[in-house]
Scaffold this motif. Structure first.
Motif, PDB file in Angstrom:
ATOM      1  N   UNK A   1      -4.443   7.054  -8.308  1.00 33.18           N
ATOM      2  CA  UNK A   1      -3.771   8.184  -8.304  1.00 33.18           C
ATOM      3  C   UNK A   1      -3.122   8.873  -6.891  1.00 33.18           C
ATOM      4  N   UNK A   2      -3.885   8.487  -5.970  1.00 34.81           N
ATOM      5  CA  UNK A   2      -3.508   9.116  -4.660  1.00 34.81           C
ATOM      6  C   UNK A   2      -2.919   7.979  -3.868  1.00 34.81           C
ATOM      7  N   UNK A   3      -2.648   6.881  -4.347  1.00 30.72           N
ATOM      8  CA  UNK A   3      -2.102   5.784  -3.564  1.00 30.72           C
ATOM      9  C   UNK A   3      -0.441   5.616  -4.051  1.00 30.72           C
ATOM     10  N   UNK A   4       0.204   6.662  -3.418  1.00 26.21           N
ATOM     11  CA  UNK A   4       1.495   7.184  -3.883  1.00 26.21           C
ATOM     12  C   UNK A   4       2.208   7.406  -2.960  1.00 26.21           C
ATOM     13  N   UNK A   5       3.604   7.042  -2.545  1.00 21.57           N
ATOM     14  CA  UNK A   5       4.441   7.459  -1.702  1.00 21.57           C
ATOM     15  C   UNK A   5       4.619   9.085  -1.507  1.00 21.57           C
ATOM     16  N   UNK A   6       4.661   9.569  -2.615  1.00 17.09           N
ATOM     17  CA  UNK A   6       4.776  10.827  -2.709  1.00 17.09           C
ATOM     18  C   UNK A   6       3.874  11.642  -2.158  1.00 17.09           C
ATOM     19  N   UNK A   7       2.562  11.238  -1.839  1.00 14.65           N
ATOM     20  CA  UNK A   7       1.527  11.801  -1.256  1.00 14.65           C
ATOM     21  C   UNK A   7       1.718  12.244   0.423  1.00 14.65           C
ATOM     22  N   UNK A   8       2.743  11.382   0.952  1.00 13.70           N
ATOM     23  CA  UNK A   8       3.027  11.449   2.421  1.00 13.70           C
ATOM     24  C   UNK A   8       3.449  12.904   2.997  1.00 13.70           C
TER      25      UNK A   8
ATOM     26  N   UNK B   1      -5.220   8.287   3.888  1.00 11.44           N
ATOM     27  CA  UNK B   1      -4.686   7.176   4.224  1.00 11.44           C
ATOM     28  C   UNK B   1      -3.268   6.947   3.859  1.00 11.44           C
ATOM     29  N   UNK B   2      -2.811   7.747   2.600  1.00  9.95           N
ATOM     30  CA  UNK B   2      -1.383   7.818   2.162  1.00  9.95           C
ATOM     31  C   UNK B   2      -0.887   8.930   2.661  1.00  9.95           C
ATOM     32  N   UNK B   3      -1.204   9.635   3.796  1.00 10.13           N
ATOM     33  CA  UNK B   3      -0.463  10.372   4.626  1.00 10.13           C
ATOM     34  C   UNK B   3      -0.475  11.986   4.036  1.00 10.13           C
ATOM     35  N   UNK B   4      -1.355  12.196   3.299  1.00 10.88           N
ATOM     36  CA  UNK B   4      -1.544  13.516   2.987  1.00 10.88           C
ATOM     37  C   UNK B   4      -1.730  14.338   4.321  1.00 10.88           C
ATOM     38  N   UNK B   5      -0.980  15.566   4.288  1.00 11.25           N
ATOM     39  CA  UNK B   5      -1.196  16.433   5.464  1.00 11.25           C
ATOM     40  C   UNK B   5      -2.623  17.278   5.203  1.00 11.25           C
ATOM     41  N   UNK B   6      -2.889  17.655   3.910  1.00 12.47           N
ATOM     42  CA  UNK B   6      -4.101  18.551   4.092  1.00 12.47           C
ATOM     43  C   UNK B   6      -4.722  18.334   2.669  1.00 12.47           C
TER      44      UNK B   6
END
Lengths: 255, 255
Positions: A93-100, A48-53
């Motif tokens: 801990x995954x709700x973070x812009x750094x994940x995108x 949801x926060x844009x992780x690639x994989x």
């Protein structure tokens, strides 16, 4: 995979532990891996926060080895985030812009082990949580295959929260979409879900895992992970790596 | 075995499959082996009809080898009695005067395998069925040990009827006798028992094993095996052999 089933030909089964998976015929089956508290919930949030994989790995050493390849690394053992990692197993801990746009290597006590157990045994593996319950069920219904919910449990033991989510999936696929089942674990899960659905958080008050997590003061995590239908994400396994199914399909269309 | 527990120190746990038994600490534990349909029900009946002892064996060949020693031999596979044996797995095949005073060698699809799994792992193994439910619970309460209900399942898969009996035992030991539990399988079993107890036969109408047995036309067996508190028998394992506990104790007293 065999195709062209009518909905009534399709079966839904539930496996209570990765240690029992070989009792099931998974030839023509989509496996839904479930680790409600908290791996599969967090995986949905990461996409949801844009992780690639996300690469699920067995050991913390293996996870750390991905750092030199530019991955973020996540690790949890016995409920706690480990030192030296970018994130643990909390969905927050995954709700973070750094994940995108980032690739993540993740190891957890139960969830990543269950994904590993599933991946060699079925033609398609997806990730389930209360957070993506309806999105997942809608997608399962649109496919042409049997379904097996694989509960991660706790170190191979049965746990309540995973079986409740399995029961929610069984309830929807059988009651609304005429899947059939000759699987006692599926029937038990469906009964347990139906008696708990009005207050899953309260129902689990005495469960072993909620007690285990109490000492970690993560009630907020638990409440969030038990809240259905927050996300329209379906993580899917391709080879050894999880992707956001919608992103994969969009990429395939624009090629 | 450790002794002198207060009732509140004692725990009750449930194992859904012999394949999961090594997840449980059975050091200070009485294991109750459960195979409701029908091995452990039939074993209770055999002792009610005066059987001297029952040797659970793994294979039909092993069972037959006991005939030359003067044993009656019983064998069931996939629900059916095998040719050349004195009895199968129906409780009614043990309701016979010929049983009195006899030694029996018995092999069944699930129950005897579960007894074998239990016997090397706990200091005491007893046999549970709906038929001896209250007698068994009263005896368990009078002991000074933890309890693990081992469900035989169906070829290592979870089944409903065994978990319902486990739930009945959990309900009684926790609600009436202050045993505690931190075991999700025990909690799930207790919930399933409580929603089914008014009509266990009806609740199991769609269970896999009832469907499996339907083709054998043994509804009468099923109804009998699901009827609580018909017998005051507690079968107990000594070495490799099951005895009627009351007879053993009487013999010890009169020595």
């Amino acid at each position: 995979m065999v195709t062209n089933h009518s909905p009534k030909d399709r079966t839904i089964e539930v496996c209570f532990s990765p240690a029992l998976i070989d009792l099931f015929d998974t030839t023509d089956t989509i496996i839904v891996v479930i680790d409600v508290l908290r791996a599969t919930s967090s995986i949905c949030v990461a996409f949801e926060y844009g992780a690639k994989c996300i690469v699920p790995v067995a050991t913390t050493a293996e996870a750390l080895s991905y750092r030199s390849k530019g991955y973020l690394v996540g690790a949890e053992r016995n409920g706690e985030m480990l030192e030296g990692f970018d994130m643990g197993n909390s969905p927050f801990s995954f709700m973070d812009e750094k994940i995108a746009g980032q690739s993540i290597a993740l190891t957890t006590t139960n969830g990543t082990q269950a994904i590993t157990a599933a991946k060699t045994r079925a033609p398609q593996v997806v990730i389930g949580s209360f957070l993506n319950l309806n999105a997942l069920c809608d997608w399962l219904v649109a496919q042409d295959h049997n379904v097996l919910c694989l509960c991660s449990g706790w170190k191979n033991a049965f746990n309540l929260e995973d079986s409740l989510l399995a029961g929610a999936i069984v309830e929807r696929l059988i009651s609304e979409f005429s899947f059939s089942s000759n699987c006692d674990s599926a029937m038990a899960s469906q009964h347990l879900y139906n008696i708990s659905k009005k207050d899953i958080f309260g129902f689990l008050a005495n469960s072993s895992h909620r007690k285990r997590l109490e000492r970690l003061h993560i009630e907020k995590d638990v409440e969030y992970c038990l809240t259905p239908n927050q996300l329209n994400i379906i993580p899917v396994l391709k080879g050894d790596t999880l992707y956001n199914m919608a992103v994969l399909e969009e990429a395939a269309t624009t090629k």
